[in-house]
Design a protein around this motif. Structure first.
Motif, PDB file in Angstrom:
ATOM      1  N   ALA A 147       0.826  -1.205   0.000  1.00 38.49           N
ATOM      2  CA  ALA A 147       0.000   0.000   0.000  1.00 38.49           C
ATOM      3  C   ALA A 147       0.859   1.255   0.000  1.00 38.49           C
ATOM      4  O   ALA A 147       0.562   2.226  -0.701  1.00 38.49           O
ATOM      5  CB  ALA A 147      -0.942  -0.014   1.202  1.00 38.49           C
ATOM      6  N   ALA A 148       1.944   1.231   0.771  1.00 38.26           N
ATOM      7  CA  ALA A 148       2.828   2.399   0.849  1.00 38.26           C
ATOM      8  C   ALA A 148       3.484   2.684  -0.498  1.00 38.26           C
ATOM      9  O   ALA A 148       3.671   3.842  -0.886  1.00 38.26           O
ATOM     10  CB  ALA A 148       3.895   2.177   1.920  1.00 38.26           C
ATOM     11  N   SER A 149       3.819   1.634  -1.234  1.00 41.60           N
ATOM     12  CA  SER A 149       4.486   1.817  -2.522  1.00 41.60           C
ATOM     13  C   SER A 149       3.570   2.443  -3.565  1.00 41.60           C
ATOM     14  O   SER A 149       4.040   3.043  -4.540  1.00 41.60           O
ATOM     15  CB  SER A 149       5.018   0.476  -3.041  1.00 41.60           C
ATOM     16  OG  SER A 149       3.958  -0.386  -3.418  1.00 41.60           O
ATOM     17  N   GLY A 196      -5.248   5.292   0.364  1.00 41.11           N
ATOM     18  CA  GLY A 196      -4.519   6.368  -0.279  1.00 41.11           C
ATOM     19  C   GLY A 196      -4.148   6.111  -1.721  1.00 41.11           C
ATOM     20  O   GLY A 196      -3.369   6.866  -2.314  1.00 41.11           O
ATOM     21  N   ILE A 197      -4.692   5.054  -2.323  1.00 40.54           N
ATOM     22  CA  ILE A 197      -4.433   4.738  -3.727  1.00 40.54           C
ATOM     23  C   ILE A 197      -5.544   5.355  -4.574  1.00 40.54           C
ATOM     24  O   ILE A 197      -6.722   5.182  -4.278  1.00 40.54           O
ATOM     25  CB  ILE A 197      -4.354   3.216  -3.941  1.00 40.54           C
ATOM     26  CG1 ILE A 197      -3.206   2.640  -3.103  1.00 40.54           C
ATOM     27  CG2 ILE A 197      -4.160   2.879  -5.414  1.00 40.54           C
ATOM     28  CD1 ILE A 197      -3.167   1.127  -3.060  1.00 40.54           C
ATOM     29  N   ARG A 198      -5.176   6.083  -5.598  1.00 40.61           N
ATOM     30  CA  ARG A 198      -6.132   6.842  -6.417  1.00 40.61           C
ATOM     31  C   ARG A 198      -6.638   5.947  -7.549  1.00 40.61           C
ATOM     32  O   ARG A 198      -5.872   5.579  -8.435  1.00 40.61           O
ATOM     33  CB  ARG A 198      -5.455   8.100  -6.961  1.00 40.61           C
ATOM     34  CG  ARG A 198      -5.031   9.058  -5.851  1.00 40.61           C
ATOM     35  CD  ARG A 198      -3.767   9.839  -6.202  1.00 40.61           C
ATOM     36  NE  ARG A 198      -3.937  10.766  -7.287  1.00 40.61           N
ATOM     37  CZ  ARG A 198      -4.268  12.053  -7.161  1.00 40.61           C
ATOM     38  NH1 ARG A 198      -4.490  12.556  -5.947  1.00 40.61           N
ATOM     39  NH2 ARG A 198      -4.367  12.835  -8.200  1.00 40.61           N
ATOM     40  N   GLU A 209      -4.530  -8.307  -6.838  1.00 43.80           N
ATOM     41  CA  GLU A 209      -3.517  -7.886  -7.801  1.00 43.80           C
ATOM     42  C   GLU A 209      -2.717  -6.688  -7.311  1.00 43.80           C
ATOM     43  O   GLU A 209      -1.508  -6.601  -7.540  1.00 43.80           O
ATOM     44  CB  GLU A 209      -4.187  -7.544  -9.135  1.00 43.80           C
ATOM     45  CG  GLU A 209      -3.262  -7.520 -10.325  1.00 43.80           C
ATOM     46  CD  GLU A 209      -2.741  -8.897 -10.696  1.00 43.80           C
ATOM     47  OE1 GLU A 209      -1.617  -9.232 -10.248  1.00 43.80           O
ATOM     48  OE2 GLU A 209      -3.428  -9.633 -11.421  1.00 43.80           O
ATOM     49  N   ILE A 210      -3.389  -5.781  -6.624  1.00 41.12           N
ATOM     50  CA  ILE A 210      -2.728  -4.535  -6.242  1.00 41.12           C
ATOM     51  C   ILE A 210      -1.911  -4.666  -4.963  1.00 41.12           C
ATOM     52  O   ILE A 210      -0.743  -4.237  -4.910  1.00 41.12           O
ATOM     53  CB  ILE A 210      -3.763  -3.399  -6.088  1.00 41.12           C
ATOM     54  CG1 ILE A 210      -4.434  -3.128  -7.444  1.00 41.12           C
ATOM     55  CG2 ILE A 210      -3.084  -2.129  -5.584  1.00 41.12           C
ATOM     56  CD1 ILE A 210      -3.475  -2.700  -8.537  1.00 41.12           C
ATOM     57  N   ILE A 211      -2.487  -5.217  -3.912  1.00 46.02           N
ATOM     58  CA  ILE A 211      -1.744  -5.290  -2.646  1.00 46.02           C
ATOM     59  C   ILE A 211      -1.653  -6.711  -2.083  1.00 46.02           C
ATOM     60  O   ILE A 211      -1.214  -6.891  -0.949  1.00 46.02           O
ATOM     61  CB  ILE A 211      -2.367  -4.356  -1.566  1.00 46.02           C
ATOM     62  CG1 ILE A 211      -3.788  -4.781  -1.226  1.00 46.02           C
ATOM     63  CG2 ILE A 211      -2.305  -2.922  -2.002  1.00 46.02           C
ATOM     64  CD1 ILE A 211      -4.363  -4.026  -0.041  1.00 46.02           C
ATOM     65  N   GLY A 212      -2.061  -7.692  -2.881  1.00 46.17           N
ATOM     66  CA  GLY A 212      -2.006  -9.067  -2.406  1.00 46.17           C
ATOM     67  C   GLY A 212      -0.937  -9.873  -3.117  1.00 46.17           C
ATOM     68  O   GLY A 212       0.132  -9.371  -3.472  1.00 46.17           O
ATOM     69  N   THR A 213      -1.242 -11.130  -3.342  1.00 46.36           N
ATOM     70  CA  THR A 213      -0.286 -12.053  -3.918  1.00 46.36           C
ATOM     71  C   THR A 213      -0.475 -12.239  -5.409  1.00 46.36           C
ATOM     72  O   THR A 213       0.142 -13.086  -6.023  1.00 46.36           O
ATOM     73  CB  THR A 213      -0.423 -13.436  -3.237  1.00 46.36           C
ATOM     74  OG1 THR A 213      -1.772 -13.877  -3.348  1.00 46.36           O
ATOM     75  CG2 THR A 213      -0.044 -13.336  -1.771  1.00 46.36           C
ATOM     76  N   GLY A 214      -1.325 -11.411  -6.015  1.00 48.31           N
ATOM     77  CA  GLY A 214      -1.563 -11.519  -7.450  1.00 48.31           C
ATOM     78  C   GLY A 214      -2.927 -12.094  -7.732  1.00 48.31           C
ATOM     79  O   GLY A 214      -3.409 -12.965  -7.034  1.00 48.31           O
ATOM     80  N   GLY A 215      -3.564 -11.581  -8.788  1.00 45.08           N
ATOM     81  CA  GLY A 215      -4.910 -12.019  -9.120  1.00 45.08           C
ATOM     82  C   GLY A 215      -4.966 -13.206 -10.047  1.00 45.08           C
ATOM     83  O   GLY A 215      -6.026 -13.611 -10.481  1.00 45.08           O
TER      84      GLY A 215
END
Length: 363
Positions: A94-96, A131-133, A350-356
């Motif tokens: 998330a921070a990245s 905080g992700i747009r 996909e975004i903050i996990g292990t991939g979709g």
């Protein structure tokens, strides 16, 4: 899966309480606990019970407002999932991406299944609250076809694209900009996010010219996106709102009042490129790009994509899907993803996990 685990636990309980960590874990777990508490409150739009993770409410002694941590024996971190690793992994991912833009093309089974649709809206709200747009561009082909049948308007197809007469575009605009668009934006808001539904005609968001088929065939009022009003999108993103865009574009110059039907994948890729998004996701009803042994290819670059098209590993309907992804990368998107939208919470995975479970495309 990571996102399934987190969301399942977070949404199981919605009562306000407090949390505890072991004395032994304080030095390494403090960040994980703090992050997870914030994630819980953000996703659910209230303070969620951390007992959903396996601790009885009576054991909690540290509230969200209090800085102190009280030593108490607990098995909160005994699970094989490695709770701290999960929380820290989410925090890092998330921070990245915090403050960066993710454009999602939403369609297929992910939009027609009530369960998957709910999960998608929860995912957008969760990413937004971290905080992700997020910008959502949606399709609606099945809904358009259904309405065309109901009102008795006929249409034909050329090269996989709907030939759009003026009557067809009128129906498409009614369906996409009306019920479909507003249902998505309302769903995101209900899940705890902030969203506004837009048409590509609003404030000349998608400015188009008439598109001619590669074989020279007239496709009617099918639009080719020439310009994207990124100022409008940035203004909404800057105040914490997710734009939900229906792909009906507007003409340019003397054709300002002309409506154009735009392929949603094309619109999403162009919007992502113009915004220089960090990620562009295309949710589809396929697992991703498969090799000749029908095994999923996890990562590709543009050169490899071209080679796979040349040797016909990528063929048929997969070619345009991969082309949209590569076009977005060529326009400046860091990575594009062809993601299996049939997987619950595919976006969050996909975004903050292990991939979709799809294919990532980069330079």
């Amino acid at each position: 899966r990571l996102s399934h685990y987190i969301l399942k636990k977070l949404f199981r309980s919605r009562t306000k309480t407090s949390i505890i960590v072991t004395k032994k874990s304080i030095s390494t777990m403090k960040l994980a606990v703090a992050f997870t508490t914030v994630l819980a409150s953000l996703v659910c739009s209230t303070t969620n019970t951390v007992s959903a993770f396996g601790v009885a409410p009576a054991a909690f002694t540290t509230t969200l407002g209090g800085p102190s941590l009280v030593s108490r024996s607990t098995k909160l971190f005994d699970s094989s999932d490695g709770f701290a690793d999960i929380a820290l992994g989410i925090s890092e991912a998330a921070a990245s991406l915090r403050g960066k833009i993710v454009v999602v093309k939403y369609g297929g089974n992910a939009m027609t299944s009530p369960e998957l649709a709910l999960g998608f809206c929860q995912d957008v709200a969760a990413l937004q609250n971290l905080g992700i747009r997020v910008v959502v561009v949606h399709g609606g082909g099945p809904q358009i076809s259904s309405m065309l049948d109901q009102v008795g308007v006929e249409c034909t197809w050329e090269g996989g694209m709907r030939v759009s007469s003026e009557e067809v575009v009128d129906v498409a605009e009614m369906v996409l900009c009306g019920s479909v668009n507003k249902k998505i934006s309302a769903g995101i808001t209900s899940a705890g996010g902030h969203a506004i539904g837009l048409s590509g005609r609003d404030d000349s968001l998608l400015q188009c010219t008439k598109q001619i088929n590669k074989d020279g065939l007239d496709l009617g009022f099918v639009g080719q996106v020439e310009t994207v009003n990124t100022d409008l999108l940035h203004k909404l993103l800057d105040i914490g709102i997710t734009p939900v865009v229906s792909p009906i574009g507007t003409g340019i110059g003397e054709e300002t009042n002309v409506a154009y039907n735009v392929n949603a994948d094309v619109a999403a890729g162009r919007i992502a490129g113009e915004l220089k998004a960090s990620r562009a996701l295309f949710l589809t009803d396929i697992a991703g790009v498969l090799d000749k042994d029908m095994e999923l290819i996890a990562e590709l670059n543009i050169e490899q994509v071209n080679a796979l098209i040349e040797d016909e590993t990528i063929s048929g309907g997969m070619i345009p899907k991969v082309s949209y992804a590569t076009d977005a990368v060529k326009l400046g998107v860091e990575f594009s993803f062809i993601t299996d939208g049939r997987v619950p919470h595919a976006l969050l995975n996909e975004i903050i996990g292990t991939g979709g479970g799809g294919t990532r495309v980069g330079l």
